[in-house]
Design a protein around this motif. Sequence first.
Motif, PDB file in Angstrom:
ATOM      1  N   ASP A  61       0.838  -1.193   0.000  1.00 54.69           N
ATOM      2  CA  ASP A  61       0.000   0.000   0.000  1.00 54.69           C
ATOM      3  C   ASP A  61       0.875   1.246   0.000  1.00 54.69           C
ATOM      4  OD1 ASP A  61      -2.266   1.612   0.161  1.00 54.69           O
ATOM      5  OD2 ASP A  61      -2.266   1.572   2.346  1.00 54.69           O
ATOM      6  N   ASP A  62       0.626   2.152  -0.920  1.00 50.76           N
ATOM      7  CA  ASP A  62       1.396   3.394  -0.992  1.00 50.76           C
ATOM      8  C   ASP A  62       0.780   4.522  -0.163  1.00 50.76           C
ATOM      9  OD1 ASP A  62       3.224   2.253  -2.682  1.00 50.76           O
ATOM     10  OD2 ASP A  62       2.179   2.905  -4.507  1.00 50.76           O
ATOM     11  N   GLY A  63      -0.432   4.310   0.321  1.00 53.50           N
ATOM     12  CA  GLY A  63      -1.135   5.364   1.054  1.00 53.50           C
ATOM     13  C   GLY A  63      -0.693   5.474   2.496  1.00 53.50           C
ATOM     14  N   ASP A  64      -1.308   6.403   3.189  1.00 52.91           N
ATOM     15  CA  ASP A  64      -1.023   6.597   4.611  1.00 52.91           C
ATOM     16  C   ASP A  64      -1.856   5.601   5.405  1.00 52.91           C
ATOM     17  OD1 ASP A  64      -0.194   7.584   7.052  1.00 52.91           O
ATOM     18  OD2 ASP A  64      -1.707   9.172   7.066  1.00 52.91           O
ATOM     19  N   ASN A  65      -1.227   4.545   5.845  1.00 47.51           N
ATOM     20  CA  ASN A  65      -1.952   3.511   6.581  1.00 47.51           C
ATOM     21  C   ASN A  65      -1.501   3.408   8.024  1.00 47.51           C
ATOM     22  OD1 ASN A  65       0.525   2.112   6.439  1.00 47.51           O
ATOM     23  ND2 ASN A  65      -0.047   1.229   4.482  1.00 47.51           N
ATOM     24  N   ASN A  66      -0.889   4.472   8.553  1.00 48.39           N
ATOM     25  CA  ASN A  66      -0.367   4.443   9.913  1.00 48.39           C
ATOM     26  C   ASN A  66      -1.478   4.182  10.928  1.00 48.39           C
ATOM     27  OD1 ASN A  66       1.807   4.629  11.766  1.00 48.39           O
ATOM     28  ND2 ASN A  66       1.060   6.648  12.348  1.00 48.39           N
ATOM     29  N   GLY A  67      -2.633   4.802  10.758  1.00 49.82           N
ATOM     30  CA  GLY A  67      -3.738   4.585  11.680  1.00 49.82           C
ATOM     31  C   GLY A  67      -4.211   3.145  11.675  1.00 49.82           C
TER      32      GLY A  67
END
Length: 126
Positions: A61-67
């Motif tokens: 995944d290239d998105g912001d998946n920190n959450g």
Amino acid sequence: MHTFQIYLFVAIGGAMGASMRYFILQIMTNLLGKSFPFGTLAVNVLGSFLLGLLYAFIQQDDGDNNGFRVLVGIGLLGAFTTFSTFSLDTVLLIQQGEIIKASLNVFFNVTVCLISVWLALLIFKG
């Protein structure tokens, strides 16, 4: 993501993971009895599999998946089973060609943890 949000996600995921762990332990005990820790084995296998899936998903995944990573990986699966983290760490070391480090990780986690429990029981008895 702010620090408060991170801790909130860990707490929410942790509550879910601990509840899931208890649920699965109860089901396994009811189905298979107490002659062997089937519930713990089931939780560790399932948690390891789910953490592997999460890791693979996050890597692609290239998105912001920190959450999501914090909620599920650290919170939910962390409370569900820490064995999954141990398993992933060991496999990643093997994939990096660090066979000695992976072997030491297995040896120390299993041996030192067993000795720690044994020592704690000795201290409590004493």
